[in-house]
Scaffold this active site. Sequence first.
Site, PDB file in Angstrom:
ATOM      1  N   GLU A  27      31.652  52.431  42.287  1.00  0.00           N
ATOM      2  CA  GLU A  27      31.669  51.420  41.209  1.00  0.00           C
ATOM      3  C   GLU A  27      32.712  50.320  41.398  1.00  0.00           C
ATOM      4  O   GLU A  27      32.674  49.310  40.689  1.00  0.00           O
ATOM      5  CB  GLU A  27      31.877  52.099  39.854  1.00  0.00           C
ATOM      6  CG  GLU A  27      33.228  52.749  39.723  1.00  0.00           C
ATOM      7  CD  GLU A  27      33.533  53.211  38.291  1.00  0.00           C
ATOM      8  OE1 GLU A  27      34.573  53.857  38.110  1.00  0.00           O
ATOM      9  OE2 GLU A  27      32.746  52.907  37.383  1.00  0.00           O
TER      10      GLU A  27
ATOM     11  N   HIS B  41      56.101  49.616  42.303  1.00  0.00           N
ATOM     12  CA  HIS B  41      56.431  49.502  40.880  1.00  0.00           C
ATOM     13  C   HIS B  41      55.222  49.828  39.995  1.00  0.00           C
ATOM     14  O   HIS B  41      55.270  50.766  39.220  1.00  0.00           O
ATOM     15  CB  HIS B  41      56.984  48.098  40.576  1.00  0.00           C
ATOM     16  CG  HIS B  41      57.396  47.907  39.156  1.00  0.00           C
ATOM     17  ND1 HIS B  41      58.477  47.160  38.780  1.00  0.00           N
ATOM     18  CD2 HIS B  41      56.849  48.368  37.988  1.00  0.00           C
ATOM     19  CE1 HIS B  41      58.605  47.183  37.460  1.00  0.00           C
ATOM     20  NE2 HIS B  41      57.622  47.898  36.964  1.00  0.00           N
TER      21      HIS B  41
ATOM     22  N   HIS C 189      50.553  46.358  31.579  1.00  0.00           N
ATOM     23  CA  HIS C 189      51.319  46.749  32.771  1.00  0.00           C
ATOM     24  C   HIS C 189      51.664  48.226  32.652  1.00  0.00           C
ATOM     25  O   HIS C 189      52.090  48.682  31.591  1.00  0.00           O
ATOM     26  CB  HIS C 189      52.609  45.922  32.859  1.00  0.00           C
ATOM     27  CG  HIS C 189      53.625  46.495  33.799  1.00  0.00           C
ATOM     28  ND1 HIS C 189      53.395  46.623  35.161  1.00  0.00           N
ATOM     29  CD2 HIS C 189      54.863  47.000  33.587  1.00  0.00           C
ATOM     30  CE1 HIS C 189      54.463  47.155  35.733  1.00  0.00           C
ATOM     31  NE2 HIS C 189      55.363  47.404  34.797  1.00  0.00           N
TER      32      HIS C 189
HETATM   33  O1  2HA Z   1      60.483  49.115  31.464  1.00  0.00           O
HETATM   34  O2  2HA Z   1      57.735  48.797  33.055  1.00  0.00           O
HETATM   35  O3  2HA Z   1      58.587  46.726  34.431  1.00  0.00           O
HETATM   36  C1  2HA Z   1      59.245  48.552  31.333  1.00  0.00           C
HETATM   37  C2  2HA Z   1      58.716  48.238  32.651  1.00  0.00           C
HETATM   38  C3  2HA Z   1      59.410  47.204  33.443  1.00  0.00           C
HETATM   39 ZN    ZN Z   2      57.181  48.403  35.030  1.00  0.00          ZN
END
Ligand code: 2HA
Ligand code: ZN
Length: 279
Positions: free
Chosen positions: A177, A218, A147
């Site tokens: 691509e 986010h 993430h």
């Molecule tokens: O603080 O990215 O989603 C870490 C992150 C929370």
């Molecule tokens: Zn985050």
Amino acid sequence: MSTLNPDKVTKALETPFIREMAEITQHMWRNGWDERNGGNVSYLLDEEEVAKYLDIHQVIRVIEPAFPVHELAGKYFIVTGSGKYFKNVLQDPAGNLGVLRVTPDGSKLELLWGLENDAKPTSELPSHFMSHIERLKVDPDHRVVIHNHATHVLAMTFIHDLDEAKFTKTLWEMCTECIVVFPDGIGIIPWMVPGSSEIGRATAEKMKEYHSVIWPQHGIFGTGTTVDEAFGLIETIEKAAQIYMLVAHHEIKQRITERELSDLAAAFGVTPRPGILSL
Ligand code: 2HA
Ligand code: ZN
């Protein structure tokens, strides 16, 4: 930060999975995708691989997860620490990363290495664990969840329709691509409070069908069988989003057509998610 022992850092970085984590977090930070403590990574490891480098019989401490993870019983993970900065992982792996084993009943996590000074695993552990569970059902070779706050992906979620099919099609159109790298498209959840089991469930629900899930305003989750694959997926999506942000306010004179996208998929032997191209 405690004083670092250079020999200890060197030794940690000789462990392949620790080095991979340290290098990938550094790359992401340098890309500007992980400001402050933004982003988290979890990487499922083979017991044999862990046992080559760490004493798997020496449990440093036991950590209580937010919920039991029976499906991951006995599995080993290396994860980033909660509140830790990607910027700092390379210079202090043991302070910023941890190797964990899920207990046989799935109710606890045993710390085998790292997370020094009582650090905790990433605040997004629910999303990571639930995503691992779903991806493993689809692909037994699945290993990595990343993430981060990829800049242009985030920007794009302000100005583009969040419909998954439309978002995916736009990304496919941005770089040749893309359709080859993510023929399954991109999952998108609504805006939600991060760190919760709810966002974990919503993310994992999408992981049943997608390798990658966007959290509007986010960031992004990318998964894969290796760190390179999960990172490469996010890199490709981010590149497409960057192109989108560069061209979005300009007159488009030519583009990759639906026919060309179809031809591309056929040439590379991938099946685009149905319902996106109208051909
Ligand atoms: O603080 O990215 O989603 C870490 C992150 C929370
Ligand atoms: Zn985050």
